[in-house]
Design a protein around this motif. Sequence first.
Motif, PDB file in Angstrom:
ATOM      1  N   PRO A  69       0.821  -1.224   0.000  1.00 54.54           N
ATOM      2  CA  PRO A  69       0.000   0.000   0.000  1.00 54.54           C
ATOM      3  C   PRO A  69       0.852   1.271   0.000  1.00 54.54           C
ATOM      4  O   PRO A  69       0.495   2.239  -0.668  1.00 54.54           O
ATOM      5  CB  PRO A  69      -0.836  -0.109   1.278  1.00 54.54           C
ATOM      6  CG  PRO A  69      -0.463  -1.362   1.955  1.00 54.54           C
ATOM      7  CD  PRO A  69       0.479  -2.130   1.103  1.00 54.54           C
ATOM      8  N   ALA A  70       1.973   1.250   0.718  1.00 54.22           N
ATOM      9  CA  ALA A  70       2.814   2.458   0.768  1.00 54.22           C
ATOM     10  C   ALA A  70       3.333   2.813  -0.619  1.00 54.22           C
ATOM     11  O   ALA A  70       3.302   3.979  -1.031  1.00 54.22           O
ATOM     12  CB  ALA A  70       3.981   2.255   1.735  1.00 54.22           C
ATOM     13  N   LYS A  71       3.800   1.803  -1.349  1.00 49.67           N
ATOM     14  CA  LYS A  71       4.308   2.055  -2.711  1.00 49.67           C
ATOM     15  C   LYS A  71       3.189   2.578  -3.608  1.00 49.67           C
ATOM     16  O   LYS A  71       3.371   3.529  -4.366  1.00 49.67           O
ATOM     17  CB  LYS A  71       4.850   0.749  -3.309  1.00 49.67           C
ATOM     18  CG  LYS A  71       6.235   0.381  -2.781  1.00 49.67           C
ATOM     19  CD  LYS A  71       6.698  -0.919  -3.416  1.00 49.67           C
ATOM     20  CE  LYS A  71       8.135  -1.247  -3.001  1.00 49.67           C
ATOM     21  NZ  LYS A  71       8.529  -2.597  -3.460  1.00 49.67           N
ATOM     22  N   MET A  72       2.028   1.931  -3.523  1.00 49.96           N
ATOM     23  CA  MET A  72       0.891   2.306  -4.359  1.00 49.96           C
ATOM     24  C   MET A  72       0.479   3.756  -4.082  1.00 49.96           C
ATOM     25  O   MET A  72       0.288   4.551  -5.000  1.00 49.96           O
ATOM     26  CB  MET A  72      -0.241   1.314  -4.045  1.00 49.96           C
ATOM     27  CG  MET A  72      -1.435   1.359  -4.923  1.00 49.96           C
ATOM     28  SD  MET A  72      -2.780   2.301  -4.201  1.00 49.96           S
ATOM     29  CE  MET A  72      -3.215   1.404  -2.721  1.00 49.96           C
ATOM     30  N   ILE A  73       0.393   4.105  -2.795  1.00 54.28           N
ATOM     31  CA  ILE A  73      -0.039   5.458  -2.423  1.00 54.28           C
ATOM     32  C   ILE A  73       1.017   6.491  -2.835  1.00 54.28           C
ATOM     33  O   ILE A  73       0.688   7.555  -3.361  1.00 54.28           O
ATOM     34  CB  ILE A  73      -0.317   5.540  -0.900  1.00 54.28           C
ATOM     35  CG1 ILE A  73      -1.509   4.667  -0.535  1.00 54.28           C
ATOM     36  CG2 ILE A  73      -0.577   6.972  -0.463  1.00 54.28           C
ATOM     37  CD1 ILE A  73      -1.615   4.346   0.947  1.00 54.28           C
ATOM     38  N   MET A  74       2.282   6.150  -2.626  1.00 52.00           N
ATOM     39  CA  MET A  74       3.339   7.097  -2.994  1.00 52.00           C
ATOM     40  C   MET A  74       3.337   7.354  -4.508  1.00 52.00           C
ATOM     41  O   MET A  74       3.469   8.500  -4.951  1.00 52.00           O
ATOM     42  CB  MET A  74       4.713   6.583  -2.547  1.00 52.00           C
ATOM     43  CG  MET A  74       5.840   7.577  -2.841  1.00 52.00           C
ATOM     44  SD  MET A  74       7.477   7.011  -2.327  1.00 52.00           S
ATOM     45  CE  MET A  74       7.832   5.781  -3.581  1.00 52.00           C
ATOM     46  N   ASP A  75       3.174   6.279  -5.289  1.00 59.00           N
ATOM     47  CA  ASP A  75       3.120   6.451  -6.751  1.00 59.00           C
ATOM     48  C   ASP A  75       2.003   7.408  -7.136  1.00 59.00           C
ATOM     49  O   ASP A  75       2.198   8.352  -7.908  1.00 59.00           O
ATOM     50  CB  ASP A  75       2.892   5.097  -7.445  1.00 59.00           C
ATOM     51  CG  ASP A  75       4.132   4.208  -7.346  1.00 59.00           C
ATOM     52  OD1 ASP A  75       5.167   4.697  -6.857  1.00 59.00           O
ATOM     53  OD2 ASP A  75       4.053   3.034  -7.764  1.00 59.00           O
ATOM     54  N   ALA A  76       0.809   7.169  -6.593  1.00 56.71           N
ATOM     55  CA  ALA A  76      -0.353   7.999  -6.942  1.00 56.71           C
ATOM     56  C   ALA A  76      -0.124   9.444  -6.497  1.00 56.71           C
ATOM     57  O   ALA A  76      -0.440  10.395  -7.217  1.00 56.71           O
ATOM     58  CB  ALA A  76      -1.615   7.436  -6.284  1.00 56.71           C
ATOM     59  N   PHE A  77       0.469   9.598  -5.332  1.00 50.75           N
ATOM     60  CA  PHE A  77       0.732  10.933  -4.789  1.00 50.75           C
ATOM     61  C   PHE A  77       1.706  11.695  -5.688  1.00 50.75           C
ATOM     62  O   PHE A  77       1.483  12.853  -6.032  1.00 50.75           O
ATOM     63  CB  PHE A  77       1.291  10.792  -3.368  1.00 50.75           C
ATOM     64  CG  PHE A  77       1.757  12.083  -2.757  1.00 50.75           C
ATOM     65  CD1 PHE A  77       0.849  12.986  -2.218  1.00 50.75           C
ATOM     66  CD2 PHE A  77       3.117  12.393  -2.711  1.00 50.75           C
ATOM     67  CE1 PHE A  77       1.283  14.174  -1.654  1.00 50.75           C
ATOM     68  CE2 PHE A  77       3.556  13.579  -2.147  1.00 50.75           C
ATOM     69  CZ  PHE A  77       2.640  14.473  -1.615  1.00 50.75           C
ATOM     70  N   LEU A  78       2.779  11.032  -6.101  1.00 45.97           N
ATOM     71  CA  LEU A  78       3.776  11.716  -6.927  1.00 45.97           C
ATOM     72  C   LEU A  78       3.244  12.004  -8.330  1.00 45.97           C
ATOM     73  O   LEU A  78       3.632  12.974  -8.964  1.00 45.97           O
ATOM     74  CB  LEU A  78       5.071  10.904  -6.987  1.00 45.97           C
ATOM     75  CG  LEU A  78       5.843  10.818  -5.658  1.00 45.97           C
ATOM     76  CD1 LEU A  78       7.077   9.943  -5.804  1.00 45.97           C
ATOM     77  CD2 LEU A  78       6.235  12.206  -5.136  1.00 45.97           C
ATOM     78  N   ASN A  79       2.340  11.147  -8.805  1.00 48.97           N
ATOM     79  CA  ASN A  79       1.735  11.392 -10.116  1.00 48.97           C
ATOM     80  C   ASN A  79       0.557  12.354 -10.037  1.00 48.97           C
ATOM     81  O   ASN A  79      -0.097  12.620 -11.043  1.00 48.97           O
ATOM     82  CB  ASN A  79       1.254  10.073 -10.734  1.00 48.97           C
ATOM     83  CG  ASN A  79       2.423   9.209 -11.163  1.00 48.97           C
ATOM     84  OD1 ASN A  79       3.484   9.724 -11.521  1.00 48.97           O
ATOM     85  ND2 ASN A  79       2.249   7.897 -11.111  1.00 48.97           N
TER      86      ASN A  79
END
Length: 509
Positions: free
Chosen positions: A392-402
């Motif tokens: 979840p951390a990776k998924m959320i970080m990706d969405a946040f940065l995009n």
Amino acid sequence: MATSLQPLVVICGATGVGKSKLGVELALRLVNKGHNKWRGARIINADSMQVYTGMNVTTNKISPAERMGIDHLLMDFKKPDEQYLVGQWVHDAMQAINETHNRNEIPIVIGGTSYWIQHLLFPNRLASDGPPSLSGDSDRFRSAIPERFISKLPPDLLNLFDQLPEQAPSAISDPDRASLLYKLLQTLDEPVAARWHWRDTRKVLRALQIIKEQGRTPSEIINEQASTPLFPRYRTLCLWLHAEESVLDRRLDERVDDMIKNGLLQEIRELYEYARTSTDLGAGRRDEPDRNDFTVGIFQSIGYKEFYKFISDPDVSEGKFADAVERTKHSTRKYAKRQVVWLRNKLLPAIYSVTAEYRGKSSVAALYLLDTTGKLAVGLLGESWVSNVLQPAKMIMDAFLNEEELPDPTTLSPLARAMLTNVNKALSPLAVLEARRKVVCPLCTKNPSQPVMVEGAEWEAHQRTRLHRRLAAKAKERISSVPWKHELSEWERPSGPRGLRLGIYNVPV
Ligand SMILES: [Zn+2]
């Protein structure tokens, strides 16, 4: 939706939840995969004890091997007895963040010192943030002390205020001066004084210096700041690692046991030797033969104070060792609880207030709680850690940065729903002061100008201590044997001027 604020990832949470490990994993993802212009990451330490050199085991510093080649900034760079306060850290962290952005890398701030993180994310909330209205020039100052302060002060306190020491006096070697300084703060700013112990001379002096420099009390400054809305310094993603209390408590106990296996005692002995022999300590402390000052630098770290007696006692016994271990575990658990309370009652409402303020740009600040209750395998990543935390951390970080739409934080886990909802959204500026208010124990206090003070939340535990119980029993005897002669003191009178607030009848918790 685009914003001009630069992105920042924060990993926060109590001690012992695997923050460092997650930070390195996320940094490696950015190094390997990248996101638009972002081509890597650097980690910025936000743990107030890990800034110091030494005590690597006791402060739970990430080892060079575990860093996997990722830069760790603001770690391991201060001398053990150097003062390093929130304002200095915020300044240094902003500089490191700026440099990191300029390298097209993402800064990842990691640490348990939530107070520092809060002041990094939201500017203009430190009492010392205000512009000094006066220079340090004491002649000019004298004429400029607002009359409302002067009129409150008896001559001895006015004189002290006029000539504030540069260095805080030691409460150990100079208790009279320390208590006079505290009395001065009590007279000028009671709510702020009540937050500190009279022995916290550096904090007391700092508050007095602020009053002198700015012509306003810290309470007034805090209230004033609270009337202006918060705004974020960065576009922030907070990942809060948390575990159910019983699991966390057990893990913290195990961690203390591990630390002892890995050399905690040796580190504490080295630090003790350093403190005993160092000539590099501040002038104000040279007169203290034991240098047992637990309020400065790394001497504040959990473990040092708890083991100090054991280390300095030539008469070693297993019982004393076990006692020190137990006290270290107790302090660690207590500290972890305080960290959680801060995140829930301070950081979370601040993030909520900012997201409400910037409606339509919800990704300007977001906070996710990741449940680390499942088994955290050491070395290898445990299965539940991967599925509940890392993925979840990776998924959320990706969405946040995009700058994509982010999931609802309360849907991640039952623990997230429980912790992130029903939050007290009112950001009461003086609530921090109130929460840490000290209570004076009238029974244990021998010298009223140097009272025995207990943290409000510790009051019940204090009442159970052997010394307090013995004094309570004696007091009862005294009262029942001469009831006609007994007059209630100021402390004992529930309706007395301070009885309600500080006395034993109505204790703030
Ligand atoms: Zn007591």
